[in-house]
Scaffold this motif. Structure first.
Motif, short mmCIF file in Angstrom:
data_model
loop_
_atom_site.label_atom_id
_atom_site.label_comp_id
_atom_site.label_asym_id
_atom_site.label_seq_id
_atom_site.Cartn_x
_atom_site.Cartn_y
_atom_site.Cartn_z
N THR A 73 16.21 44.80 20.85
CA THR A 73 15.97 45.84 21.86
C THR A 73 17.11 46.86 21.89
OG1 THR A 73 14.69 44.30 23.23
CG2 THR A 73 15.53 46.28 24.31
N ILE A 74 18.34 46.36 21.80
CA ILE A 74 19.51 47.26 21.80
C ILE A 74 19.47 48.18 20.58
CG2 ILE A 74 22.02 47.33 21.55
CD1 ILE A 74 22.13 44.74 23.20
N LEU A 75 19.18 47.62 19.42
CA LEU A 75 19.11 48.43 18.20
C LEU A 75 18.01 49.49 18.29
CD1 LEU A 75 19.62 45.72 15.41
CD2 LEU A 75 21.32 47.21 16.47
N GLU A 76 16.87 49.12 18.85
CA GLU A 76 15.76 50.08 19.00
C GLU A 76 16.15 51.23 19.92
OE1 GLU A 76 11.92 47.13 18.28
OE2 GLU A 76 12.68 47.48 20.31
N GLU A 77 16.86 50.91 21.00
CA GLU A 77 17.31 51.96 21.92
C GLU A 77 18.29 52.90 21.24
OE1 GLU A 77 18.91 49.82 25.20
OE2 GLU A 77 16.93 49.30 26.05
N ILE A 78 19.21 52.34 20.45
CA ILE A 78 20.22 53.17 19.77
C ILE A 78 19.57 54.11 18.77
CG2 ILE A 78 22.13 53.09 18.12
CD1 ILE A 78 23.04 50.49 19.47
N ILE A 79 18.70 53.57 17.93
CA ILE A 79 18.12 54.39 16.86
C ILE A 79 17.14 55.42 17.42
CG2 ILE A 79 16.23 52.82 16.29
CD1 ILE A 79 18.35 54.93 13.86
N ASN A 80 16.39 55.06 18.46
CA ASN A 80 15.45 56.02 19.05
C ASN A 80 16.18 57.19 19.71
OD1 ASN A 80 12.98 54.80 18.35
ND2 ASN A 80 13.14 53.36 20.05
N GLU A 81 17.32 56.91 20.29
CA GLU A 81 18.11 57.97 20.92
C GLU A 81 18.68 58.93 19.87
OE1 GLU A 81 22.14 58.52 23.67
OE2 GLU A 81 21.25 56.53 23.39
N LEU A 82 19.21 58.36 18.77
CA LEU A 82 19.81 59.21 17.72
C LEU A 82 18.76 59.95 16.91
CD1 LEU A 82 22.64 56.84 16.42
CD2 LEU A 82 22.90 58.86 17.87
N ARG A 96 22.12 64.36 2.76
CA ARG A 96 23.54 64.69 2.88
C ARG A 96 24.18 64.18 4.17
NH1 ARG A 96 21.22 68.69 -0.10
NH2 ARG A 96 22.37 69.44 -1.94
N THR A 97 23.37 63.58 5.05
CA THR A 97 23.93 63.08 6.31
C THR A 97 23.82 61.55 6.42
OG1 THR A 97 21.81 63.33 7.50
CG2 THR A 97 23.31 65.23 7.47
N ARG A 98 23.55 60.88 5.30
CA ARG A 98 23.33 59.44 5.35
C ARG A 98 24.57 58.69 5.86
NH1 ARG A 98 23.02 54.74 1.94
NH2 ARG A 98 24.08 55.76 0.20
N ARG A 99 25.72 59.04 5.32
CA ARG A 99 26.94 58.32 5.73
C ARG A 99 27.29 58.64 7.18
NH1 ARG A 99 32.43 57.68 2.11
NH2 ARG A 99 33.05 55.72 3.04
N GLY A 100 27.11 59.89 7.57
CA GLY A 100 27.41 60.27 8.95
C GLY A 100 26.51 59.56 9.94
N SER A 101 25.22 59.43 9.59
CA SER A 101 24.30 58.75 10.50
C SER A 101 24.63 57.26 10.59
CB SER A 101 22.86 58.93 10.01
OG SER A 101 22.63 58.29 8.77
N GLU A 102 24.98 56.64 9.47
CA GLU A 102 25.38 55.22 9.50
C GLU A 102 26.63 55.03 10.36
OE1 GLU A 102 25.86 53.38 5.74
OE2 GLU A 102 23.77 53.64 5.13
N ASN A 103 27.56 55.96 10.26
CA ASN A 103 28.79 55.87 11.05
C ASN A 103 28.47 55.89 12.54
OD1 ASN A 103 31.80 56.16 11.43
ND2 ASN A 103 31.13 58.08 12.34
N GLN A 104 27.59 56.82 12.96
CA GLN A 104 27.22 56.91 14.37
C GLN A 104 26.52 55.63 14.84
OE1 GLN A 104 24.99 60.75 14.31
NE2 GLN A 104 26.28 61.25 16.05
N ILE A 105 25.58 55.15 14.05
CA ILE A 105 24.81 53.97 14.44
C ILE A 105 25.70 52.74 14.55
CG2 ILE A 105 22.98 52.39 13.70
CD1 ILE A 105 21.60 54.87 12.45
N TRP A 106 26.57 52.53 13.56
CA TRP A 106 27.43 51.34 13.58
C TRP A 106 28.41 51.38 14.76
CZ3 TRP A 106 26.86 46.71 12.16
CH2 TRP A 106 26.17 46.38 10.97
N GLN A 107 28.93 52.55 15.08
CA GLN A 107 29.86 52.65 16.21
C GLN A 107 29.17 52.23 17.51
OE1 GLN A 107 31.42 56.65 16.22
NE2 GLN A 107 33.03 56.16 14.76
N ARG A 108 27.91 52.65 17.66
CA ARG A 108 27.18 52.29 18.88
C ARG A 108 26.81 50.81 18.88
NH1 ARG A 108 23.66 57.20 21.33
NH2 ARG A 108 25.05 58.92 20.76
N LEU A 134 28.53 48.34 17.44
CA LEU A 134 29.74 47.57 17.72
C LEU A 134 30.11 47.63 19.20
CD1 LEU A 134 31.86 48.59 14.60
CD2 LEU A 134 30.81 46.37 15.03
N THR A 135 29.95 48.82 19.79
CA THR A 135 30.25 48.97 21.22
C THR A 135 29.28 48.16 22.07
OG1 THR A 135 31.13 51.20 20.84
CG2 THR A 135 30.53 50.63 23.09
#
Length: 296
Positions: free
Chosen positions: A200-209, A259-271, A273-274
């Motif tokens: 559920t947490i992962l779904e909320e994170i990815i849907n928001e981004l 061209r934004t694959r690494r940037g998107s992974e960075n944002q998702i992983w930070q959220r 981990l938090t």
């Protein structure tokens, strides 16, 4: 007129017929040069797009000299009707000796007219991946990504690839048609973790981004379907569940620009981990070895 002909013959050393051919040849060169400058001037006025300007300049540099060669040949060869026969015999004679250059030239024609990729596109040819920065008669050039650098980031190297490779190797274009790619992030948690809460947490994170991206992608797919048989039933991000030998795997699947694959992974992983850091019943899993005492 006779005096002029005599002057040409005695002072320049050319007969009238040869002199007229020289004049016409020079006029052809001047005309095509002026035409090139005029077309480029019009293009420069109508657009400031660097890519469009480059394509016009490159195309004119390739086509006008070829046209000029044919026009000058028509002036100097008396029986121009026989030029095709001569050209056929000539090309047949050099085909074996110049096999690779001719293959590369044919590859250039294929790239120009069939357009499997263009300048600015991100492509993969065999093991070479990068952004196309130049296309020439015998080779095209890419700015390499990947290799020893992770997540499709640039290495800084320039790689020259023979045009003939388009006939021998598959070409993957990240940019043409549908400008999104599917990316996946694998999150592993222990068997003892509350996997439903984690999902559920992962779904909320990815849907928001990813808010708004599926609608943009839907419009692009509709446009790309005019040229390709592209069809996706679902474009919204999703989290899949599977079981591995060391725990539960939750796989996030979502759309992003190449061209934004690494940037998107960075944002998702930070959220991630938090969010997981505040949950006492969710723990990351990794390959481990457990020992049990018999009877316990």
């Amino acid at each position: 007129m006779n005096q002029f002909n005599e002057f040409i013959t005695h002072h320049i050393g050319l007969n009238t017929e040869t002199f007229s051919k020289v004049v016409v040849s020079v006029l052809i060169i001047i005309f095509l040069s002026a035409l090139r400058l005029l077309i480029l001037k019009l293009v420069w006025r109508r657009t400031e797009d660097v890519k469009v300007r480059y394509q016009w300049k490159r195309s004119l540099s390739m086509t006008l000299p070829f046209i000029g060669l044919l026009m000058i040949a028509a002036v100097w060869i008396k029986a121009f009707e026989e030029f095709g026969t001569f050209l056929g015999l000539f090309t047949a004679g050099i085909a074996i000796a110049l096999k690779d250059p001719l293959t590369n030239l044919a590859g250039w024609l294929f790239i120009i007219f069939r357009k499997p990729f263009g300048v600015g596109d991100r492509v993969q040819i065999a093991d070479n991946v990068g952004d196309v920065i130049d296309i020439r008669l015998f080779q095209f050039t890419i700015l390499e990504i990947g290799n020893w650098v992770e997540a499709d980031q640039s290495t800084g190297r320039i790689v020259h690839i023979p045009n003939g490779k388009v006939f021998l190797e598959p070409q993957a274009n990240y940019s043409a048609g549908f400008e999104y790619i599917w990316n996946e992030i694998k999150v592993n948690i222990t068997f003892e973790s509350n996997w439903e809460k984690a999902k559920t947490i992962l779904e909320e994170i990815i849907n928001e981004l990813e808010e708004g991206i599926p609608e943009k992608a839907k419009k692009e797919i509709l446009e790309a379907s005019k040229n390709y048989m592209i069809y996706y039933k679902h474009l919204t991000p999703i989290v899949y569940t599977s079981v591995k030998e060391f725990g539960v795997r939750l796989t996030i699947r979502y759309l992003c620009h190449p061209r934004t694959r690494r940037g998107s992974e960075n944002q998702i992983w930070q959220r991630i981990l938090t969010a997981f850091g505040t949950e006492k019943d969710i723990h990351f899993a990794y390959p481990t070895t457990r020992f049990f005492t018999a009877g316990e």
